[in-house]
Motif scaffolding. Structure first.
Motif, short mmCIF file in Angstrom:
data_model
loop_
_atom_site.label_atom_id
_atom_site.label_comp_id
_atom_site.label_asym_id
_atom_site.label_seq_id
_atom_site.Cartn_x
_atom_site.Cartn_y
_atom_site.Cartn_z
N ASP A 50 -89.54 30.59 49.19
CA ASP A 50 -89.10 30.94 49.96
C ASP A 50 -87.94 32.16 49.58
O ASP A 50 -88.20 33.23 48.25
CB ASP A 50 -86.90 30.18 49.70
N PRO A 51 -88.22 33.52 50.04
CA PRO A 51 -87.78 35.18 50.00
C PRO A 51 -86.19 35.16 49.73
O PRO A 51 -86.14 35.80 48.59
CB PRO A 51 -88.20 35.85 51.52
N LEU A 52 -85.59 34.14 49.21
CA LEU A 52 -83.80 33.99 49.71
C LEU A 52 -83.30 32.68 48.01
O LEU A 52 -82.54 33.31 47.47
CB LEU A 52 -83.20 34.49 50.61
N LEU A 53 -83.76 31.74 48.55
CA LEU A 53 -82.76 30.78 47.76
C LEU A 53 -83.73 29.88 46.95
O LEU A 53 -85.46 29.74 47.21
CB LEU A 53 -82.90 29.89 48.30
N PRO A 54 -83.78 29.94 45.79
CA PRO A 54 -84.88 29.03 45.09
C PRO A 54 -84.67 27.16 45.51
O PRO A 54 -83.78 26.48 45.79
CB PRO A 54 -83.43 28.69 43.93
N LYS A 55 -86.33 26.74 45.67
CA LYS A 55 -85.94 25.63 46.41
C LYS A 55 -87.16 24.83 45.73
O LYS A 55 -88.21 25.07 45.24
CB LYS A 55 -86.76 26.05 47.75
N PHE A 56 -86.73 23.93 45.83
CA PHE A 56 -87.80 23.22 44.34
C PHE A 56 -88.24 21.36 45.19
O PHE A 56 -86.47 20.56 45.65
CB PHE A 56 -87.93 23.07 42.87
N THR A 57 -89.52 20.83 44.83
CA THR A 57 -89.30 19.63 46.14
C THR A 57 -89.89 18.65 44.22
O THR A 57 -90.24 18.90 43.96
CB THR A 57 -90.28 19.49 46.92
N ILE A 58 -88.95 17.13 44.25
CA ILE A 58 -89.71 16.64 43.81
C ILE A 58 -90.79 15.16 44.17
O ILE A 58 -90.21 14.80 45.32
CB ILE A 58 -88.83 15.19 43.45
#
Length: 86
Positions: A50-58
């Motif tokens: 994502d260019p703006l937000l930290p995103k993670f998937t479990i």
């Protein structure tokens, strides 16, 4: 990383390969493997681009998405906690 209980017995292993920390290289995003007990994979934490937000998937042991974690635009704070939504 090896996590041990009070008796010194290893109970959790977290494996994190060396990866780039910038979003400019989406093919090298962060990924963790969690093993409980050591040697038995129970899940993964995978960074999504994502260019703006930290995103993670479990993900579970079969690499199926279970939960999503989304952080704020600014991930540092001198005045308090930084909240990530699950």
């Amino acid at each position: 990383m090896h996590i041990s209980n009070n008796a010194g017995r290893e109970v959790i292993t977290v494996i994190r390969p060396l990866r780039c920390i910038t979003c400019c290289f989406p093919c090298y995003l962060q990924e963790l493997e969690v093993q409980v007990p050591p040697g038995t994979t129970v899940g993964y934490i995978v960074q999504k681009w994502d260019p703006l937000l930290p995103k993670f998937t479990i993900q579970n042991e079969s690499k199926e998405d279970v939960l999503m974690i989304i952080g704020p635009y600014l991930t540092f704070s001198c005045l308090g906690d930084v909240d990530f939504e699950v």
